[in-house]
Design an enzyme around this catalytic site. Structure first.
Site, PDB file in Angstrom:
ATOM      1  N   ASP A   1       0.790  -1.237   0.047  1.00  0.00           N
ATOM      2  CA  ASP A   1      -0.009   0.099  -0.024  1.00  0.00           C
ATOM      3  C   ASP A   1       0.824   1.324  -0.006  1.00  0.00           C
ATOM      4  O   ASP A   1       2.090   1.247   0.445  1.00  0.00           O
ATOM      5  CB  ASP A   1      -0.801  -0.050   1.236  1.00  0.00           C
ATOM      6  CG  ASP A   1      -2.076   1.354   1.271  1.00  0.00           C
ATOM      7  OD1 ASP A   1      -2.429   1.564  -0.099  1.00  0.00           O
ATOM      8  OD2 ASP A   1      -2.112   1.934   2.198  1.00  0.00           O
ATOM      9  N   SER A   2       0.204   2.297  -0.440  1.00  0.00           N
ATOM     10  CA  SER A   2       1.080   3.502  -0.412  1.00  0.00           C
ATOM     11  C   SER A   2       1.419   4.005   1.172  1.00  0.00           C
ATOM     12  O   SER A   2       2.309   4.895   1.382  1.00  0.00           O
ATOM     13  CB  SER A   2       0.292   4.792  -0.989  1.00  0.00           C
ATOM     14  OG  SER A   2      -1.075   4.781  -0.357  1.00  0.00           O
TER      15      SER A   2
ATOM     16  N   TYR B   1      -0.765   8.665  -2.596  1.00  0.00           N
ATOM     17  CA  TYR B   1      -0.585   8.516  -4.266  1.00  0.00           C
ATOM     18  C   TYR B   1      -2.184   8.821  -4.761  1.00  0.00           C
ATOM     19  O   TYR B   1      -1.899   9.386  -6.047  1.00  0.00           O
ATOM     20  CB  TYR B   1      -0.708   6.964  -4.477  1.00  0.00           C
ATOM     21  CG  TYR B   1       0.652   6.242  -4.374  1.00  0.00           C
ATOM     22  CD1 TYR B   1       1.721   6.773  -3.470  1.00  0.00           C
ATOM     23  CD2 TYR B   1       0.654   4.906  -4.708  1.00  0.00           C
ATOM     24  CE1 TYR B   1       2.705   6.185  -3.168  1.00  0.00           C
ATOM     25  CE2 TYR B   1       1.983   4.154  -4.604  1.00  0.00           C
ATOM     26  CZ  TYR B   1       2.962   4.752  -4.037  1.00  0.00           C
ATOM     27  OH  TYR B   1       4.013   3.972  -3.719  1.00  0.00           O
TER      28      TYR B   1
ATOM     29  N   CYS C   1      -4.230  -1.298  -2.287  1.00  0.00           N
ATOM     30  CA  CYS C   1      -4.333   0.380  -2.370  1.00  0.00           C
ATOM     31  C   CYS C   1      -5.397   0.401  -3.808  1.00  0.00           C
ATOM     32  O   CYS C   1      -4.892  -0.212  -4.925  1.00  0.00           O
ATOM     33  CB  CYS C   1      -2.955   0.901  -2.814  1.00  0.00           C
ATOM     34  SG  CYS C   1      -2.951   2.554  -3.286  1.00  0.00           S
ATOM     35  N   ASN C   2      -6.277   1.247  -3.777  1.00  0.00           N
ATOM     36  CA  ASN C   2      -7.181   1.381  -4.646  1.00  0.00           C
ATOM     37  C   ASN C   2      -6.428   2.236  -5.885  1.00  0.00           C
ATOM     38  O   ASN C   2      -6.812   1.836  -7.034  1.00  0.00           O
ATOM     39  CB  ASN C   2      -8.538   2.207  -4.463  1.00  0.00           C
ATOM     40  CG  ASN C   2      -9.409   1.203  -3.586  1.00  0.00           C
ATOM     41  OD1 ASN C   2     -10.138   0.348  -4.447  1.00  0.00           O
ATOM     42  ND2 ASN C   2      -9.463   1.063  -2.244  1.00  0.00           N
ATOM     43  N   THR C   3      -5.909   3.171  -5.326  1.00  0.00           N
ATOM     44  CA  THR C   3      -5.218   4.098  -6.373  1.00  0.00           C
ATOM     45  C   THR C   3      -4.102   3.341  -7.297  1.00  0.00           C
ATOM     46  O   THR C   3      -4.146   3.467  -8.524  1.00  0.00           O
ATOM     47  CB  THR C   3      -4.392   5.162  -5.609  1.00  0.00           C
ATOM     48  OG1 THR C   3      -5.715   5.880  -4.730  1.00  0.00           O
ATOM     49  CG2 THR C   3      -4.080   6.266  -6.625  1.00  0.00           C
TER      50      THR C   3
ATOM     51  N   GLU D   1      -4.824   9.424   8.537  1.00  0.00           N
ATOM     52  CA  GLU D   1      -3.233   9.294   8.410  1.00  0.00           C
ATOM     53  C   GLU D   1      -3.199  10.101   9.928  1.00  0.00           C
ATOM     54  O   GLU D   1      -2.027   9.812  10.379  1.00  0.00           O
ATOM     55  CB  GLU D   1      -2.803  10.050   7.319  1.00  0.00           C
ATOM     56  CG  GLU D   1      -2.669   9.219   5.937  1.00  0.00           C
ATOM     57  CD  GLU D   1      -1.656   8.046   6.062  1.00  0.00           C
ATOM     58  OE1 GLU D   1      -0.445   8.330   6.309  1.00  0.00           O
ATOM     59  OE2 GLU D   1      -1.996   6.924   5.554  1.00  0.00           O
TER      60      GLU D   1
ATOM     61  N   CYS E   1     -11.636   3.138  -0.993  1.00  0.00           N
ATOM     62  CA  CYS E   1     -10.211   3.405  -0.571  1.00  0.00           C
ATOM     63  C   CYS E   1      -9.694   2.721   0.962  1.00  0.00           C
ATOM     64  O   CYS E   1     -10.971   2.866   1.427  1.00  0.00           O
ATOM     65  CB  CYS E   1     -10.352   5.107  -0.426  1.00  0.00           C
ATOM     66  SG  CYS E   1      -8.779   5.880   0.476  1.00  0.00           S
TER      67      CYS E   1
ATOM     68  N   HIS F   1      -8.202   3.516   3.140  1.00  0.00           N
ATOM     69  CA  HIS F   1      -8.425   4.409   4.517  1.00  0.00           C
ATOM     70  C   HIS F   1      -9.642   4.568   4.969  1.00  0.00           C
ATOM     71  O   HIS F   1      -9.968   4.663   6.279  1.00  0.00           O
ATOM     72  CB  HIS F   1      -8.018   5.686   4.361  1.00  0.00           C
ATOM     73  CG  HIS F   1      -6.278   5.805   4.275  1.00  0.00           C
ATOM     74  ND1 HIS F   1      -5.669   5.019   3.425  1.00  0.00           N
ATOM     75  CD2 HIS F   1      -5.229   6.499   5.146  1.00  0.00           C
ATOM     76  CE1 HIS F   1      -4.309   5.288   3.552  1.00  0.00           C
ATOM     77  NE2 HIS F   1      -4.271   5.926   4.414  1.00  0.00           N
TER      78      HIS F   1
HETATM   79  N1  DGL Z   1      -4.239   3.535  -0.450  1.00  0.00           N
HETATM   80  C1  DGL Z   1      -4.872   4.450  -0.988  1.00  0.00           C
HETATM   81  C2  DGL Z   1      -6.014   4.130  -1.716  1.00  0.00           C
HETATM   82  O1  DGL Z   1      -6.626   2.906  -1.524  1.00  0.00           O
HETATM   83  C3  DGL Z   1      -5.207   5.909  -0.252  1.00  0.00           C
HETATM   84  C4  DGL Z   1      -3.998   6.515   0.075  1.00  0.00           C
HETATM   85  C5  DGL Z   1      -3.466   7.479  -0.847  1.00  0.00           C
HETATM   86  O2  DGL Z   1      -3.932   8.252  -1.448  1.00  0.00           O
HETATM   87  O3  DGL Z   1      -2.123   7.177  -1.240  1.00  0.00           O
HETATM   88  O4  DGL Z   1      -6.715   4.395  -2.778  1.00  0.00           O
END
Ligand code: DGL
Length: 274
Positions: A14-15, A46, A77-79, A159, A193, A195
């Site tokens: 994950d980011s 991200y 991580c979705n992004t 965060e 997402c 988070h």
């Molecule tokens: N983990 C990212 C997601 O699921 C969210 C955090 C980020 O923007 O890096 O999209």
């Protein structure tokens, strides 16, 4: 898989911390495997970055997990799943290595939750702009209409552990109001997402009771279980001693403190450069 491979842990990327909410579900459902979690905390978020940057960062981290012995990596991580997964799968994978994401497992089963065929997606700006949810959902279920809304303040709120503050309530209420304003028949909202499930107690306050709120962790865990069951040639190369390792590209002590919130228990983390 190729026969020069040796078995290794499953990599979870994950980011930052958010992927720990997915990892927690995976590890609970499949405790027998070894896992390495890598959080790119030094470069989070991200969600606001370009396709090229997300692709480059994600690729570096995935290859680091391969170097650490992982044969299978989950982009929790979705992004990264929206912007980097397909290119990595199509162009970059060394023989025998696999990468999976979190979008496909969700879009495959989402029709089970909706009666009205109107689905809301809450995600980062990057995921919304990629249209990945729209494209994937409509591939399986063309009758479903997808309404998206990005929530750029939700990741920083989580965060910074501002989960139950006035600020969190303000932004969650505002963003949910904006999403539901796009269509009054939305009966299912996907927290797209990693988070966002951490904000669930706040989200539930502002979403009408008749609307399903979907967190991805359990869906991704179940999908991985089924994947490993179907792909015994991959499962064979996943080592099974229930060992966990956590790496961060930023400060490991900071990671350990925050990871407790996302993962639900104390972890030992080490720094890693990618
Ligand atoms: N983990 C990212 C997601 O699921 C969210 C955090 C980020 O923007 O890096 O999209």
């Amino acid at each position: 898989m190729d026969n020069t491979l040796t078995s290794g842990p499953i990599g979870i990327f994950d980011s930052g911390y958010g992927g720990l909410s997915v990892f927690k579900e995976i590890q609970q459902l499949l405790p027998q495997y070894d896992y390495i979690y890598l959080g790119d905390n030094a470069r989070v978020p991200y969600g606001t970055r370009s396709f090229e940057t997300v692709y480059n960062y994600t690729k570096q981290c995935v290859f680091k997990l391969f170097d650490l012995g992982c044969n299978l990596v989950i982009l929790a991580c979705n992004t990264a799943s929206a912007k980097a997964l397909r290119t990595i799968q199509q162009h970059d994978l060394p023989p025998g290595k696999k990468v999976l994401g979190v979008i496909r497992p969700t879009t495959e089963i989402i029709h089970n939750f909706t009666q009205t065929n109107k689905i809301g997606i809450l995600a980062t700006t990057g995921t919304v702009k990629s249209e990945s949810y729209k494209i994937e959902i409509q591939k399986f279920n063309p009758e479903i209409e997808v309404f998206q809304h990005d929530c750029p303040f939700w990741v920083p709120l989580v965060e910074n552990n501002e989960i139950n503050t006035e600020g969190a309530h303000y932004f969650v209420q505002k963003d949910i109001h904006e999403l539901l304003g796009k269509c009054d028949q939305i009966d299912t909202i996907v927290l797209a997402c990693t988070h966002y499930p951490l904000l669930l107690p706040v989200i539930e306050k502002y979403v009408p009771k008749n609307i399903n709120i979907i967190s991805q962790g359990p869906i991704v865990a179940k999908s991985l279980q089924e994947y490993l069951h179907r792909h015994t040639e991959i499962e064979t190369y996943c080592s099974k001693s229930s060992q966990l390792a956590f790496y961060t590209t930023d400060d490991p002590r900071d990671f350990e403190t925050k990871a407790k919130v996302f993962f639900g228990k104390q972890v030992d983390a080490s720094h890693i450069s990618v």
